[in-house]
Design a protein around this motif. Structure first.
Motif, PDB file in Angstrom:
ATOM      1  N   LYS A  23      83.269 111.503  33.058  1.00 40.73           N
ATOM      2  CA  LYS A  23      82.405 110.567  32.397  1.00 40.73           C
ATOM      3  C   LYS A  23      81.337 110.247  33.030  1.00 40.73           C
ATOM      4  O   LYS A  23      80.340 109.878  32.462  1.00 40.73           O
ATOM      5  N   VAL A  24      81.291 110.054  34.310  1.00 43.47           N
ATOM      6  CA  VAL A  24      79.985 109.737  35.021  1.00 43.47           C
ATOM      7  C   VAL A  24      79.308 111.014  35.386  1.00 43.47           C
ATOM      8  O   VAL A  24      78.305 111.032  36.089  1.00 43.47           O
ATOM      9  N   ALA A  25      79.792 112.126  35.119  1.00 45.33           N
ATOM     10  CA  ALA A  25      78.917 113.381  35.092  1.00 45.33           C
ATOM     11  C   ALA A  25      78.834 113.739  36.640  1.00 45.33           C
ATOM     12  O   ALA A  25      77.478 114.096  37.152  1.00 45.33           O
ATOM     13  N   LEU A  26      79.979 114.018  37.496  1.00 50.49           N
ATOM     14  CA  LEU A  26      79.682 114.526  38.721  1.00 50.49           C
ATOM     15  C   LEU A  26      79.835 116.067  38.643  1.00 50.49           C
ATOM     16  O   LEU A  26      80.674 116.418  37.867  1.00 50.49           O
ATOM     17  N   TRP A  57      86.500 111.062  51.537  1.00 50.51           N
ATOM     18  CA  TRP A  57      86.230 112.727  51.944  1.00 50.51           C
ATOM     19  C   TRP A  57      86.124 113.149  50.613  1.00 50.51           C
ATOM     20  O   TRP A  57      85.078 113.939  50.467  1.00 50.51           O
ATOM     21  N   VAL A  58      87.182 112.787  49.706  1.00 52.64           N
ATOM     22  CA  VAL A  58      86.861 113.512  48.217  1.00 52.64           C
ATOM     23  C   VAL A  58      85.491 113.072  47.750  1.00 52.64           C
ATOM     24  O   VAL A  58      84.594 113.869  47.083  1.00 52.64           O
ATOM     25  N   LEU A  59      85.315 111.900  47.581  1.00 51.06           N
ATOM     26  CA  LEU A  59      84.134 111.355  47.247  1.00 51.06           C
ATOM     27  C   LEU A  59      82.786 111.678  47.692  1.00 51.06           C
ATOM     28  O   LEU A  59      81.728 112.116  47.197  1.00 51.06           O
ATOM     29  N   ALA A  60      82.683 112.014  49.351  1.00 45.85           N
ATOM     30  CA  ALA A  60      81.646 112.250  50.118  1.00 45.85           C
ATOM     31  C   ALA A  60      81.368 113.702  49.617  1.00 45.85           C
ATOM     32  O   ALA A  60      80.040 113.907  49.353  1.00 45.85           O
ATOM     33  N   VAL A  61      82.149 114.748  49.328  1.00 45.90           N
ATOM     34  CA  VAL A  61      81.946 115.844  48.982  1.00 45.90           C
ATOM     35  C   VAL A  61      81.250 115.983  47.621  1.00 45.90           C
ATOM     36  O   VAL A  61      80.491 116.501  47.280  1.00 45.90           O
ATOM     37  N   LEU A  72      77.675 117.377  46.481  1.00 43.68           N
ATOM     38  CA  LEU A  72      77.383 118.486  45.514  1.00 43.68           C
ATOM     39  C   LEU A  72      76.693 117.986  44.377  1.00 43.68           C
ATOM     40  O   LEU A  72      75.936 118.566  43.894  1.00 43.68           O
ATOM     41  N   THR A  73      76.932 116.730  43.802  1.00 44.49           N
ATOM     42  CA  THR A  73      76.376 116.311  42.857  1.00 44.49           C
ATOM     43  C   THR A  73      74.985 115.970  42.817  1.00 44.49           C
ATOM     44  O   THR A  73      73.989 116.499  42.117  1.00 44.49           O
ATOM     45  N   MET A  74      74.286 115.691  44.032  1.00 41.44           N
ATOM     46  CA  MET A  74      73.178 115.528  44.374  1.00 41.44           C
ATOM     47  C   MET A  74      72.471 116.497  44.290  1.00 41.44           C
ATOM     48  O   MET A  74      71.322 116.846  43.809  1.00 41.44           O
ATOM     49  N   THR A  75      72.860 117.687  45.100  1.00 37.25           N
ATOM     50  CA  THR A  75      72.307 118.936  45.473  1.00 37.25           C
ATOM     51  C   THR A  75      72.201 119.683  44.106  1.00 37.25           C
ATOM     52  O   THR A  75      71.123 120.209  43.889  1.00 37.25           O
ATOM     53  N   ILE A  76      73.254 119.759  43.451  1.00 44.48           N
ATOM     54  CA  ILE A  76      73.278 120.934  42.161  1.00 44.48           C
ATOM     55  C   ILE A  76      72.649 120.209  41.112  1.00 44.48           C
ATOM     56  O   ILE A  76      71.699 120.870  40.441  1.00 44.48           O
ATOM     57  N   GLY A  77      72.594 118.669  40.941  1.00 47.42           N
ATOM     58  CA  GLY A  77      71.891 118.165  40.126  1.00 47.42           C
ATOM     59  C   GLY A  77      70.457 118.374  40.078  1.00 47.42           C
ATOM     60  O   GLY A  77      69.584 118.650  39.129  1.00 47.42           O
ATOM     61  N   ASN A  78      69.732 117.876  41.443  1.00 46.74           N
ATOM     62  CA  ASN A  78      68.372 118.397  41.672  1.00 46.74           C
ATOM     63  C   ASN A  78      67.885 119.699  41.500  1.00 46.74           C
ATOM     64  O   ASN A  78      66.856 119.991  41.102  1.00 46.74           O
ATOM     65  N   SER A 113      69.590 112.595  35.721  1.00 47.18           N
ATOM     66  CA  SER A 113      70.781 111.524  35.782  1.00 47.18           C
ATOM     67  C   SER A 113      71.967 111.938  36.660  1.00 47.18           C
ATOM     68  O   SER A 113      72.750 111.238  37.028  1.00 47.18           O
ATOM     69  N   ILE A 114      72.267 113.194  36.631  1.00 47.71           N
ATOM     70  CA  ILE A 114      73.310 113.980  37.507  1.00 47.71           C
ATOM     71  C   ILE A 114      73.056 113.565  38.859  1.00 47.71           C
ATOM     72  O   ILE A 114      73.776 112.844  39.497  1.00 47.71           O
ATOM     73  N   ALA A 115      71.864 114.113  39.298  1.00 43.75           N
ATOM     74  CA  ALA A 115      71.535 113.849  40.655  1.00 43.75           C
ATOM     75  C   ALA A 115      71.698 112.153  41.232  1.00 43.75           C
ATOM     76  O   ALA A 115      72.235 111.965  42.070  1.00 43.75           O
ATOM     77  N   HIS A 116      71.134 111.291  40.052  1.00 43.04           N
ATOM     78  CA  HIS A 116      71.238 109.896  40.431  1.00 43.04           C
ATOM     79  C   HIS A 116      72.805 109.307  40.494  1.00 43.04           C
ATOM     80  O   HIS A 116      73.228 108.508  41.238  1.00 43.04           O
ATOM     81  N   ALA A 117      73.626 109.860  39.529  1.00 38.06           N
ATOM     82  CA  ALA A 117      75.126 109.605  39.892  1.00 38.06           C
ATOM     83  C   ALA A 117      75.630 110.032  41.194  1.00 38.06           C
ATOM     84  O   ALA A 117      76.299 109.403  41.915  1.00 38.06           O
ATOM     85  N   GLY A 118      75.021 111.084  41.819  1.00 35.42           N
ATOM     86  CA  GLY A 118      75.386 111.459  43.239  1.00 35.42           C
ATOM     87  C   GLY A 118      75.000 110.549  44.088  1.00 35.42           C
ATOM     88  O   GLY A 118      75.570 109.961  44.980  1.00 35.42           O
TER      89      GLY A 118
END
Lengths: 100, 490
Positions: free
Chosen positions: B222-225, B276-280, B284-290, B307-312
């Motif tokens: 839903k939040v696109a991680l 740790w799950v959320l950190a990983v 991933l979300t920041m890097t791949i989104g950008n 917006s994916i990157a910002h969710a990260g």
């Protein structure tokens, strides 16, 4: 009385069939049915736990989920009908305008 | 037999009631209006949203459980409701002209927009798995229709099918996860889950872990991680732009609200694991989104990846799992609602200036914008700088708070990764600015269409907000600290 684990394993199997079906089948209607199957597998889990925990919440939730699933399918079918009017197919592999 | 009925305390959910009643009234009124006057429906819709926002102010100090402990009206839900209502109000302003021009059925459009808003608002207040799921479905089903509402445009229908299939898929995971959690805990209330975990701790049965995992997958969609983000660019591109603007802000706020309640309240006993799950996921979300945004030439897709990157970035704050982190998440979501809806609104304005149905969507369409639309270009430049995180704009402060919360929680590597990602993101945001200011418009002459005043107002509000809260963040930060203090019970 049949032990709870039987129901739970059955619902896990149903859930997996639904999830796999959604991933590998390409017909939009079959995909909608797979979604129904996933939701109903979850419902079976809820009802099982509700019965064995002797707690009514699970049954109430299952009823509400059925209503939600009906709404979801109604919207899904409407969207598919509008798609078919453009393309004359229910094959989701024909969805190809959005890429990049 | 005596049946006891708990007091309803409807006042505590008055904002939600106002918005949903407005949705129904709008639907009815639209029936009696001739087609050419239906654009006016925007104004009662906007009025409903503003009244609801006023009620938030009236309810501000409350901490009430309502509807048999299904919903909680506290600072947490009220502040996030404020963000959602801002996003809805901006989306309505952007739609006044756009919805008529792309021939959306306006009665249904505004009604569904308000119903989706109601779902989001209920989701921020949900403290029970049942209400959480129902609110999520309420917002999602309305959005499925909104995404596919532009029936003349094939891409809109395709986006709707993709969103529906993947959205329902994720709902299935979420629901199954909830069922497993319910089975282990024996209750649907998030507070009961917390109490149960305090007694069992990490000795919890494997099915509870599985349940938490499945729920995280559901919210992740839903939040696109990343890796649950595949639908985002396609849906954002295909949907009518005003809908994209609304959902990019609204669903994120609602999704993070639910994620926050589930992780910080219900599963606080398992914190050392899910961190740790959320950190990983955040990394991933920041890097791949950008990285994916770098090679986009379609602006709607680029903003989708952004917006994916910002969710990260927001998830970094949630990962910190402390008060500073939650402060930062709230502040960032607040700022993000302005920045992101504003950026999409500029695309709506650019659509107005072109003639094709996809005008304003490609980077080339913005070439030379600074010359013939200096104010629009200036607003877009501000929004892009703010999304990059250039001081003194609000986006910079937001990122600063998020990353310093991560450092405080000892997740220094995550903060460093976040900063590196911001640097990467500068490339694609600044490319937009460069295109607007440095390149000349080729070929066709400019259509001298005046912009709708409501759209101008919306863009101005968004752009000014990024400057204002960048320079004077204290007013919002005070609100945020009061909110999180009550949430952490301190």
């Amino acid at each position: 009385m049949i032990p709870a684990s039987y129901y739970l394993i059955l619902s896990a199997v149903l859930f997996t069939i639904g999830a796999v079906g959604l991933l590998i089948r390409r017909n939009a209607l079959v995909i909608l049915m797979s979604i129904e199957m996933m939701l109903n597998a979850a419902n079976l889990t809820l009802v099982t736990y509700s019965r064995f925990l002797e707690n009514i919440d699970g049954q109430v939730f299952a009823l509400l989920v059925m209503a939600v699933a009906a709404a979801e399918v109604a919207v899904g079918l409407a969207i598919i009908v509008s798609f078919v009017r453009h393309r004359d197919t229910t094959d989701l592999d024909e969805i190809n305008l959005l890429k990049g | 037999m005596e049946i006891s009925i708990a007091p309803l305390n409807l006042l505590a959910i008055a904002p939600q009631i106002v918005v949903s009643v407005t949705a129904l009234v709008v639907l009815l009124v639209g029936l009696f209006l001739p087609e050419e006057h239906r654009g006016r429906i925007a104004w009662p819709s906007l009025a409903g949203v503003l009244i609801a926002a006023g009620l938030l102010y009236y309810l501000w100090d409350r901490n009430d459980l309502t509807l048999s402990a299904m919903l909680r009206t506290d600072g947490y839900s009220l502040f996030l409701n404020l963000i959602i209502l801002i996003a809805a109000a901006l989306a309505i302003l952007f739609s006044v002209d756009y919805a008529g021009r792309v021939r959306l059925p306006r009665t249904e459009y505004y009604s569904l927009l308000l119903l989706s808003t109601t779902g989001m608002m209920l989701m921020t207040a949900a403290v029970n798995l049942i209400t959480l799921f129902l609110a999520l479905e309420m917002l999602s089903i309305a959005l499925y229709v909104l995404v596919g509402l532009n029936r003349a445009e094939q891409r809109s229908g395709e986006a709707a099918i993709k969103y529906l299939v993947l959205g329902a898929f994720s709902s299935g995971f979420l629901l199954y996860g909830m069922a497993l959690v319910y089975g282990q805990v024996g209750s649907m209330a998030l507070d009961d889950v917390r109490v149960h975990l305090l007694s069992t701790g990490s000795q919890s049965p494997v099915l509870l872990w599985l349940g938490l995992g499945l729920m995280l997958i559901g919210f992740g969609f839903k939040v696109a991680l990343v890796p649950f983000h595949m639908w985002t660019p396609d849906v954002y591109q295909g949907a009518p732009t005003s809908v994209t603007a609304f959902m990019s802000a609204g669903t994120k706020v609602a999704g993070f609200a639910a994620l926050g309640r589930v992780t910080l309240v219900a599963f606080s006993g398992l914190q050392n694991v899910w961190i740790w799950v959320l950190a990983v996921l955040a990394a991933l979300t920041m890097t791949i989104g950008n990285l994916a945004a770098l090679r986009q030439t379609n602006l709607k897709r680029m903003l989708a990846y952004s917006s994916i990157a910002h969710a990260g970035y927001v998830l970094v704050g949630l990962t910190a799992a402390n008060r500073t982190g939650l402060d930062a998440v709230f502040f960032y979501l607040f700022i993000y609602a302005f920045m992101n809806t504003g950026a999409f609104a500029v695309l709506i304005a650019a659509h107005r200036l072109g003639s094709s149905p996809v005008a304003g969507e490609n980077l080339d369409d913005l070439a030379g914008l600074a010359e013939h639309r200096p104010w629009l270009a200036a607003a877009m430049a501000l929004l892009m700088f703010s999304l990059t995180g250039v001081p003194p704009l609000a986006g910079f402060l937001g990122k600063l708070y998020l990353f310093s919360a991560a450092v405080e929680a000892g997740l220094i590597w995550l903060a460093i990764l976040g900063v590196l990602n911001s640097v990467v993101s500068a490339y694609y945001y600044l490319r937009v600015v460069v295109t607007m200011y440095m390149r000349d418009k080729k070929g066709a002459e400019v259509v001298p269409a005046p912009l709708c005043p409501a759209l101008q107002l919306g863009i101005a509000v968004a752009a000014i907000a990024t400057v204002f809260w960048g320079l004077w963040p204290a007013s919002i930060l005070n609100l945020v600290t009061i909110t999180t203090r009550s949430f952490f019970g301190g």
